[in-house]
Design an enzyme around this catalytic site. Structure first.
Site, short mmCIF file in Angstrom:
data_model
loop_
_atom_site.label_atom_id
_atom_site.label_comp_id
_atom_site.label_asym_id
_atom_site.label_seq_id
_atom_site.Cartn_x
_atom_site.Cartn_y
_atom_site.Cartn_z
N ALA A 1 9.40 -50.30 -5.21
CA ALA A 1 10.86 -50.15 -5.13
C ALA A 1 11.50 -51.36 -5.82
CB ALA A 1 11.30 -50.10 -3.67
N LYS A 2 12.78 -51.32 -6.00
CA LYS A 2 13.49 -52.49 -6.53
C LYS A 2 14.95 -52.35 -6.16
CE LYS A 2 12.81 -56.21 -9.09
NZ LYS A 2 11.59 -57.04 -9.15
#
Ligand code: NAD
Length: 410
Positions: free
Chosen positions: A102-103
């Site tokens: 994720a980011k």
């Protein structure tokens, strides 16, 4: 000009083709599971309202809770966050830790905000996304423009909704459930891997000349560990300028200069160079450790280094990658080169869940072991299959995520 997500997909597609992945599987593996875009509005110190956009993109959870940094930078946008989220999926798989990718990020210039405003931005952002993150869902960590203090605010804000749970975020201060060695880990990992890479190329790290773009968390720790191993840092730049000294820069004095002056520019005794000149310095090793997209068809031709270590995420677009290959410039790819940070974050998460603290020596030892073993595997695949280290890393990463997906089902 090739976009950040297009670049990430290009490398994925190349490896997926070699693996013979079906087009249905390719589509499943590149499609993000969830994209969140929120308004982050707050009262600024001067009484006016500031409104920013925050993102959290959760790409893939086939191998575990999703994991990835949180970036505060004025150039943050959905395309970049998505690209970085996909890289996290392959990166956690490359070093075989039980996470997906994720980011997140907020499009904000941290220099424009006071500490109090940054705290309010962070808390507002967590107010908006607390339901979709958590120790078993998605665990943020520091990236450009964020640090241990930001992570402490995140932990505190998260617990207002969900109760005490320090494993909800990593990269926290050591005094507040953070892990010894997390802050240095990305830079340390860059150097552990640089040493392993140079050894294969019959080049000793001692005496090697190095230029580094970016003197934040990753760049400054990489510089420290490179010096410890006898390398010579000849050039460093940040967003405001660069410095060069053929005889080697005094890194401790440079850190002091940055803390007083806010940047490397004007460091006494060094020649001043422009930021793009740094990429063209004649040196053995060049380490991009700042923003993405710095190597393109133009800048790649000017590079005069023999080896590139991608400490930054997504620094090389596919055209530049081809130019480096044609020019025999060996590249250690981001999804391995900077994986020390997420690996030490994993150790922090493990310690938080066990309520048991590891000593620095254990963190360093376990970190080096994982990185060196991962490097050996990737080197072997690259040699056996006659592909680049980047393609080899993608083959491992996609292979592991693909197998977990097939085994778990959808
Ligand atoms: P940081 O905010 O601590 O430092 C960033 C540095 O880059 C600063 O010196 C800044 O001045 C410089 N910079 C910013 N824009 C620039 C520009 N246009 N030109 C030249 N320099 C510029 O960030 P960081 O945590 O050190 O992250 C650096 C890179 O490493 C990013 O690409 C990040 O995604 C990657 N990374 C960080 C971690 C981590 O643990 N912090 C882990 C993996 C990868």
């Amino acid at each position: 000009m090739i976009g950040a997500y297009e670049t990430a997909c290009y490398y994925f597609d190349e490896a997926a083709r070699l693996m013979g992945l079906t087009s249905n599987m390719q589509k499943l593996l590149v499609t993000p599971e969830r994209e969140v875009k929120v308004q982050v509005a707050l009262e600024l110190d001067n009484g006016t309202i500031g409104t920013f956009i925050g993102y959290r993109i959760q790409h893939n959870s086939a191998r575990g809770p999703m994991k990835g940094g949180l970036r505060y930078h004025h150039e943050v946008d959905a395309d970049e966050v998505l690209a970085l989220a996909t890289l996290m999926t392959w990166k956690t798989a490359v070093v075989n830790i039980p996470y997906g990718g994720a980011k997140g990020g907020i499009a904000v210039n941290v220099r424009d905000l006071s500490t109090g405003e940054l705290e309010r931005v962070t808390r507002k952002f967590i107010d908006a996304i607390h339901d979709v993150i958590g120790p078993d869902k998605d665990i943020p960590a520091p990236d450009m423009g964020t640090n241990a203090q930001t992570m402490a605010w995140i932990m505190n804000q998260y617990q207002k909704y969900h109760g005490y749970n320090p494993a909800c975020v990593t990269g926290k201060p050591v005094e507040l459930h953070g892990a010894e060695g997390r802050e240095e880990a990305t830079g340390r990992g860059v150097v552990t891997l640089t040493a392993a890479f140079l050894k294969k190329l019959k080049h000793d790290i001692a005496g090697t000349t190095v230029a580094i773009q970016g003197f934040g968390n990753v760049g400054s720790h990489a510089a420290k560990f490179l010096l410890e191993r006898g390398a010579k840092i000849v050039a460093i730049s940040d967003q405001f300028g660069g410095v060069f000294a053929a005889e080697g820069l005094d890194i401790d004095a440079l850190k002091l200069h940055v803390s007083k002056n806010g940047g490397v520019a004007g460091f006494p005794g060094a020649e001043s160079i422009a930021n793009d000149e740094l990429l063209a310095v004649e040196t053995d090793v060049l380490i991009p450790a700042a923003i993405g997209g710095v190597f393109n068809a133009q800048t790649a031709r000017d590079v005069r280094a023999k080896y590139i270590i991608e400490a930054a995420n997504n620094p090389t677009d596919p055209e530049a990658d081809k130019i480096f290959a044609q020019r025999d410039i060996a590249v250690l790819p981001d999804i391995l080169a900077n994986a020390g940070g997420v690996t030490a974050s994993y150790f922090e998460w493990v310690q938080n869940r066990q309520h048991f603290r590891w000593e620095l020596s254990r963190v360093r030892q376990e970190l080096d072991k994982i990185l060196e073993e991962s490097f050996e595997k990737i080197w072997k695949i690259a040699t056996d299959k006659k592909v680049s280290l980047r393609t080899a890393a993608y083959l491992i990463g996609i292979g592991r995520v693909g197998r977990a997906t097939v085994l778990g089902g959808i």
